[in-house]
Design an enzyme around this catalytic site. Structure first.
Site, PDB file in Angstrom:
ATOM      1  N   ASP A  13       0.873  -1.152   0.000  1.00 54.74           N
ATOM      2  CA  ASP A  13       0.000   0.000   0.000  1.00 54.74           C
ATOM      3  C   ASP A  13       0.927   1.224   0.000  1.00 54.74           C
ATOM      4  OD1 ASP A  13      -2.379   1.608   0.395  1.00 54.74           O
ATOM      5  OD2 ASP A  13      -1.756   1.796   2.492  1.00 54.74           O
ATOM      6  N   ASP A  15       0.099   5.145   0.929  1.00 55.61           N
ATOM      7  CA  ASP A  15      -0.032   6.117   2.012  1.00 55.61           C
ATOM      8  C   ASP A  15      -0.062   5.409   3.362  1.00 55.61           C
ATOM      9  OD1 ASP A  15      -0.153   8.130   0.071  1.00 55.61           O
ATOM     10  OD2 ASP A  15      -2.336   7.996  -0.063  1.00 55.61           O
ATOM     11  N   ASP A  21       0.862   9.515   5.758  1.00 52.29           N
ATOM     12  CA  ASP A  21      -0.537   9.615   5.342  1.00 52.29           C
ATOM     13  C   ASP A  21      -1.114  10.911   5.904  1.00 52.29           C
ATOM     14  OD1 ASP A  21      -2.967   8.993   4.225  1.00 52.29           O
ATOM     15  OD2 ASP A  21      -3.295   7.184   5.400  1.00 52.29           O
ATOM     16  N   ALA A  24      -6.449  14.432   5.489  1.00 46.73           N
ATOM     17  CA  ALA A  24      -6.893  15.420   4.499  1.00 46.73           C
ATOM     18  C   ALA A  24      -6.389  15.063   3.094  1.00 46.73           C
ATOM     19  CB  ALA A  24      -6.406  16.814   4.900  1.00 46.73           C
ATOM     20  N   ASN A  57      -5.278   2.938  -3.190  1.00 45.05           N
ATOM     21  CA  ASN A  57      -6.530   3.659  -3.425  1.00 45.05           C
ATOM     22  C   ASN A  57      -6.204   5.148  -3.453  1.00 45.05           C
ATOM     23  OD1 ASN A  57      -7.950   1.255  -3.274  1.00 45.05           O
ATOM     24  ND2 ASN A  57      -8.872   1.675  -1.274  1.00 45.05           N
ATOM     25  N   SER A  59      -8.711   7.871  -3.972  1.00 49.34           N
ATOM     26  CA  SER A  59     -10.040   8.450  -4.200  1.00 49.34           C
ATOM     27  C   SER A  59     -10.018   9.975  -4.207  1.00 49.34           C
ATOM     28  CB  SER A  59     -11.032   7.948  -3.159  1.00 49.34           C
ATOM     29  OG  SER A  59     -10.724   8.467  -1.879  1.00 49.34           O
ATOM     30  N   HIS A  97     -11.013   5.955  -8.160  1.00 53.14           N
ATOM     31  CA  HIS A  97     -12.457   6.054  -7.944  1.00 53.14           C
ATOM     32  C   HIS A  97     -12.812   6.374  -6.493  1.00 53.14           C
ATOM     33  CE1 HIS A  97     -11.850   3.107 -11.314  1.00 53.14           C
ATOM     34  NE2 HIS A  97     -12.526   4.076 -11.902  1.00 53.14           N
ATOM     35  N   ARG A 106     -11.173  -0.672  -6.148  1.00 50.54           N
ATOM     36  CA  ARG A 106     -10.964  -0.027  -4.845  1.00 50.54           C
ATOM     37  C   ARG A 106     -10.833  -1.089  -3.761  1.00 50.54           C
ATOM     38  NH1 ARG A 106     -11.558   4.753  -2.025  1.00 50.54           N
ATOM     39  NH2 ARG A 106     -12.683   4.595  -0.065  1.00 50.54           N
ATOM     40  N   LYS A 107      -9.664  -1.124  -3.117  1.00 53.89           N
ATOM     41  CA  LYS A 107      -9.475  -2.090  -2.035  1.00 53.89           C
ATOM     42  C   LYS A 107     -10.555  -1.872  -0.986  1.00 53.89           C
ATOM     43  CE  LYS A 107      -5.252  -0.635  -1.534  1.00 53.89           C
ATOM     44  NZ  LYS A 107      -3.946  -0.368  -0.930  1.00 53.89           N
ATOM     45  N   ASP A 133      -1.613  -0.721   5.936  1.00 55.25           N
ATOM     46  CA  ASP A 133      -1.859  -0.136   7.254  1.00 55.25           C
ATOM     47  C   ASP A 133      -3.345  -0.114   7.590  1.00 55.25           C
ATOM     48  OD1 ASP A 133      -2.550   1.872   5.405  1.00 55.25           O
ATOM     49  OD2 ASP A 133      -1.929   3.487   6.755  1.00 55.25           O
TER      50      ASP A 133
END
Length: 192
Positions: A13, A15, A21, A24, A57, A59, A97, A106-107, A133
């Site tokens: 992964d 972030d 991470d 925001a 992801n 988004s 997405h 999307r996980k 995480d």
């Protein structure tokens, strides 16, 4: 790069695992702050003959917080830093997405991992390692038969607080302080 095999593949992964991470969202190159220890760990894995990929992801694109071009800048910087550490990312798969877009990538859905499998021309990902995480990272890895690893960085501590069963000793996921600690363990475990 050596021909990848699932048992020598690590899927990360982004972030919270590779970089800091943010609740925001990481919206710009200036906000993209890789952990130096994570970059060094990726370099170590690659030099030891492992294939490293990313499944993330994103988004924030669907939400209008940043563009795919901005994401491309962040990933170009990530690749540059990994190369400077002696490594290479074999593939970066991302889902642009939002949660209501009805996508398959999307996980925790398996689409991103399937993209990695196809990009590396593998029959399956069974036996590879999925490092994240969040619970959704672990769930995505489980759909593909991956060994699952939870790091405490990023949202990892929050994930453990919500799901204390994840910290059960002797079972998956394995829990590590950060990506570097996992890589140290993995390389020691796999030593001839």
């Amino acid at each position: 790069m050596p021909m990848p095999s699932p048992d020598r593949l690590v899927i990360l992964d982004r972030d919270g695992v590779i970089n800091q991470d943010s609740d925001a969202y990481v919206k710009s190159l200036e906000e993209f702050l890789p952990y130096p220890s994570a970059i060094a760990a990726i370099g170590c894995l690659c030099r030891a003959g492992w294939t490293v990929t990313v499944a993330t992801n994103q988004s924030g694109i669907a939400r209008g917080y940043y563009s795919e071009a901005t994401l491309g800048e962040m990933h170009a910087e990530l690749r540059r830093r990994v190369a400077a550490a002696g490594g290479e990312l074999a593939h970066i798969a991302y889902c642009p997405h939002g949660p209501d877009d009805d996508c398959d990538c999307r996980k925790p859905l398996p689409g991103l991992l399937e993209q990695i499998r196809d990009a590396l021309d593998l029959d399956s990902l069974e036996g590879s390692w999925m490092v994240g995480d969040s619970l959704r990272d672990l769930q995505a890895g489980e759909t593909q038969g991956c060994h699952r690893v939870l790091v405490r960085t990023g949202k990892g501590e929050r994930t453990l607080a919500k799901h204390p069963e994840l910290a059960a000793r002797g079972s998956e996921p394995r829990v590590f302080a950060d990506l570097a600690a996992f890589v140290d363990w993995l390389l020691a475990e796999q030593a001839p």
